[in-house]
Structures are given as structure tokens and as C-alpha cells.
Design a protein around this motif. Structure first.
Motif, short mmCIF file in Angstrom:
data_model
loop_
_atom_site.label_atom_id
_atom_site.label_comp_id
_atom_site.label_asym_id
_atom_site.label_seq_id
_atom_site.Cartn_x
_atom_site.Cartn_y
_atom_site.Cartn_z
N ALA A 28 0.83 -1.21 0.00
CA ALA A 28 0.00 0.00 0.00
C ALA A 28 0.86 1.26 0.00
O ALA A 28 0.58 2.21 -0.74
N ILE A 29 1.91 1.26 0.80
CA ILE A 29 2.80 2.43 0.85
C ILE A 29 3.47 2.65 -0.50
O ILE A 29 3.57 3.79 -0.97
N LEU A 30 3.92 1.58 -1.12
CA LEU A 30 4.55 1.71 -2.44
C LEU A 30 3.57 2.25 -3.48
O LEU A 30 3.91 3.14 -4.27
N TRP A 31 2.34 1.74 -3.48
CA TRP A 31 1.36 2.20 -4.47
C TRP A 31 0.97 3.66 -4.22
O TRP A 31 0.84 4.44 -5.17
N VAL A 32 0.81 4.04 -2.96
CA VAL A 32 0.48 5.44 -2.67
C VAL A 32 1.64 6.35 -3.06
O VAL A 32 1.44 7.43 -3.65
N GLY A 33 2.86 5.92 -2.78
CA GLY A 33 4.03 6.73 -3.15
C GLY A 33 4.16 6.92 -4.64
O GLY A 33 4.43 8.02 -5.11
N ILE A 34 3.95 5.86 -5.40
CA ILE A 34 4.09 5.97 -6.86
C ILE A 34 2.94 6.81 -7.44
O ILE A 34 3.14 7.56 -8.39
N MET A 132 9.49 -10.50 0.69
CA MET A 132 8.63 -11.49 0.04
C MET A 132 9.40 -12.77 -0.27
O MET A 132 8.85 -13.87 -0.16
N TYR A 133 10.66 -12.64 -0.62
CA TYR A 133 11.47 -13.82 -0.89
C TYR A 133 11.59 -14.68 0.37
O TYR A 133 11.48 -15.91 0.31
N GLY A 134 11.79 -14.03 1.52
CA GLY A 134 11.84 -14.76 2.78
C GLY A 134 10.52 -15.45 3.09
O GLY A 134 10.50 -16.60 3.55
N LEU A 135 9.41 -14.78 2.85
CA LEU A 135 8.10 -15.40 3.07
C LEU A 135 7.89 -16.58 2.12
O LEU A 135 7.34 -17.61 2.52
N ARG A 136 8.34 -16.44 0.89
CA ARG A 136 8.19 -17.55 -0.06
C ARG A 136 9.02 -18.76 0.37
O ARG A 136 8.60 -19.89 0.17
N LEU A 137 10.17 -18.51 0.98
CA LEU A 137 10.96 -19.64 1.49
C LEU A 137 10.26 -20.32 2.66
O LEU A 137 10.32 -21.54 2.81
N ASP A 138 9.59 -19.53 3.51
CA ASP A 138 8.95 -20.08 4.70
C ASP A 138 7.62 -20.76 4.40
O ASP A 138 7.37 -21.86 4.87
N ILE A 139 6.77 -20.10 3.64
CA ILE A 139 5.42 -20.67 3.44
C ILE A 139 5.14 -21.04 1.99
O ILE A 139 4.08 -21.55 1.69
N GLY A 140 6.06 -20.76 1.09
CA GLY A 140 5.83 -21.07 -0.32
C GLY A 140 5.08 -19.94 -1.02
O GLY A 140 4.51 -19.05 -0.38
N ILE A 141 5.09 -20.00 -2.32
CA ILE A 141 4.44 -18.92 -3.08
C ILE A 141 2.97 -19.21 -3.35
O ILE A 141 2.17 -18.30 -3.51
N GLU A 142 2.61 -20.46 -3.36
CA GLU A 142 1.23 -20.82 -3.71
C GLU A 142 0.19 -20.23 -2.75
O GLU A 142 -0.82 -19.72 -3.21
N PRO A 143 0.42 -20.21 -1.42
CA PRO A 143 -0.60 -19.60 -0.55
C PRO A 143 -0.74 -18.09 -0.74
O PRO A 143 -1.77 -17.52 -0.42
N LEU A 144 0.30 -17.44 -1.30
CA LEU A 144 0.24 -15.99 -1.48
C LEU A 144 -0.45 -15.58 -2.79
O LEU A 144 -0.88 -14.44 -2.92
N LYS A 145 -0.51 -16.49 -3.75
CA LYS A 145 -1.11 -16.15 -5.03
C LYS A 145 -2.60 -15.87 -4.88
O LYS A 145 -3.28 -16.52 -4.10
N ARG A 146 -3.05 -14.91 -5.67
CA ARG A 146 -4.46 -14.51 -5.72
C ARG A 146 -4.98 -14.03 -4.36
O ARG A 146 -6.13 -14.24 -4.00
N THR A 147 -4.09 -13.42 -3.59
CA THR A 147 -4.47 -12.76 -2.33
C THR A 147 -4.03 -11.31 -2.44
O THR A 147 -3.29 -10.95 -3.36
N PRO A 148 -4.40 -10.46 -1.50
CA PRO A 148 -3.94 -9.06 -1.57
C PRO A 148 -2.42 -8.91 -1.47
O PRO A 148 -1.88 -7.87 -1.82
N SER A 149 -1.72 -9.93 -1.01
CA SER A 149 -0.25 -9.84 -0.91
C SER A 149 0.44 -10.61 -2.03
O SER A 149 1.57 -11.05 -1.87
N LEU A 153 1.94 -8.53 -7.90
CA LEU A 153 1.57 -7.11 -7.87
C LEU A 153 2.79 -6.21 -7.77
O LEU A 153 2.79 -5.09 -8.28
N LEU A 154 3.84 -6.70 -7.13
CA LEU A 154 5.07 -5.91 -7.03
C LEU A 154 5.71 -5.71 -8.40
O LEU A 154 6.28 -4.66 -8.68
N TRP A 155 5.62 -6.73 -9.26
CA TRP A 155 6.22 -6.59 -10.58
C TRP A 155 5.41 -5.65 -11.46
O TRP A 155 5.96 -4.93 -12.29
N VAL A 156 4.11 -5.60 -11.24
CA VAL A 156 3.28 -4.61 -11.94
C VAL A 156 3.70 -3.21 -11.48
O VAL A 156 3.84 -2.28 -12.27
#
Length: 189
Positions: A28-34, A132-149, A153-156
């Protein structure tokens, strides 16, 4: 976006789930800043062809004997363009090299805050991406897909930041065009 899956992720993963809230806040902070940077660049976007035409016509009328440089001072194009015109008109009888140097310096000085804000946002992107890379190592990327996090979205966001960098470079080119017209208005571009 699947909000039930997101709330399940936040509730079942302990501190990693809480870290997801931090990622959402960082997004949210990144999107508001940009967005704020984009709005400030829109304010700096002047009608460039009209600016060039009015500067040339005011200069040519001034050569013809009529003092219409004062009307040029009253125009409101964009904050940076107005500062360049005002600086030029304050010392239009001085040495051309000194005026060229001052206008060049004012262009760089005027664009510096925008580049600094853009740089801070890109550094923030790097920090969030690292997190995000650390979170992906801990919980994987699949649970994060199609969620607000969602990490995609960062690459967009990064693509949009690159578009803004292009707009900053284009703004610098247009300001240098105004500088050339102020110093040598008779010459066609």
C-alpha cells in the motif's frame, strides 16, 4: 482475489501470517508513493508546443520594439517551466553562457526531488521484494497467489515505476527544449 484463503493464511501461519500484513502495508505504501509521484509529474506537464510558440513570439515582438516579455511572465504553464522563464527574464541581458549554465542548473535542481522520490520508491521495492522472498521460502508462493499480498503485484508496480522514469526523462528533454528556445528563440528545432 480469494479473501477467505488470505484470512486462513494469516490466521494459521503464526508470525509468517503477521508478516503478510506487513507485506500488504508495504504494498500500500509503495502504491500510494508511486501515485503521488505520478500526480506531481502530471502537474509539471506543460503544453510544450504552446510554451515554445509563446516564448518565440514574445521574443520576436520584443525585438520589434514592443515590450511583450512582461506578458510571458504572466503565463502559468508548469512550476518548473515558470521558474525557468522567470530566471531567464531576470537576467536576459547577461552573458549567454552564464544564462545557459543557470538554466541547466535549474533544470537539474528542479528534477532532483522527483528522481530522489523515485529512487526511494525503487529501494522500497527492493526491500519488500527481499521480504517477500523470505516469506516464499517459509510458506511457499502458492498460498500468497491470488491474495492481496500477491508477489506479482510488485512486478506490476515496478513496471509502472519504469514508466514514470521514462516520463521523468521526457520531462527533462522538454525542459531542455524550453531552455534552448529561451536562449536562441529564432532557431528552429
Amino acid at each position: 482475489m480469494d479473501l477467505s484463503r488470505f484470512f486462513d493464511l494469516v490466521g494459521n501461519y503464526g508470525w509468517q501470517g503477521m508478516a503478510v500484513w506487513g507485506v500488504i502495508l508495504a504494498h500500500a505504501i509503495l502504491w500510494v508513493g508511486i501515485l503521488r509521484l505520478q500526480l506531481s509529474l502530471i502537474r509539471e506537464n506543460a503544453p510544450w508546443n504552446e510554451c515554445v510558440g509563446k516564448i518565440r513570439s514574445a521574443h520576436l515582438r520584443h525585438i520589434g520594439g514592443s515590450g511583450e516579455m512582461e506578458t510571458l511572465k504572466g503565463q502559468n504553464y508548469a512550476p518548473l517551466v515558470d521558474r525557468l522563464i522567470h530566471l531567464h527574464l531576470e537576467d536576459h541581458e547577461g552573458d549567454i553562457f552564464v544564462r545557459w549554465f543557470l538554466l541547466k542548473w535549474k533544470i537539474k535542481e528542479g528534477l532532483r526531488p522527483y528522481w530522489i522520490r523515485w529512487g526511494h520508491l525503487v529501494i522500497g521495492f527492493g526491500v519488500v521484494q527481499w521480504f517477500m522472498y523470505g516469506l516464499r521460502l517459509d510458506i511457499g508462493i502458492e498460498p500468497l497467489k491470488r491474495t492481496p499480498s500477491d508477489p506479482r503485484l510488485l512486478w506490476v508496480w515496478l513496471g509502472y515505476a519504469m514508466v514514470i522514469a521514462w516520463q521523468l526523462v521526457r520531462l527533462q528533454g522538454n525542459l531542455e527544449r524550453i531552455q534552448r528556445v529561451l536562449l536562441v528563440p529564432e532557431r528552429d528545432e
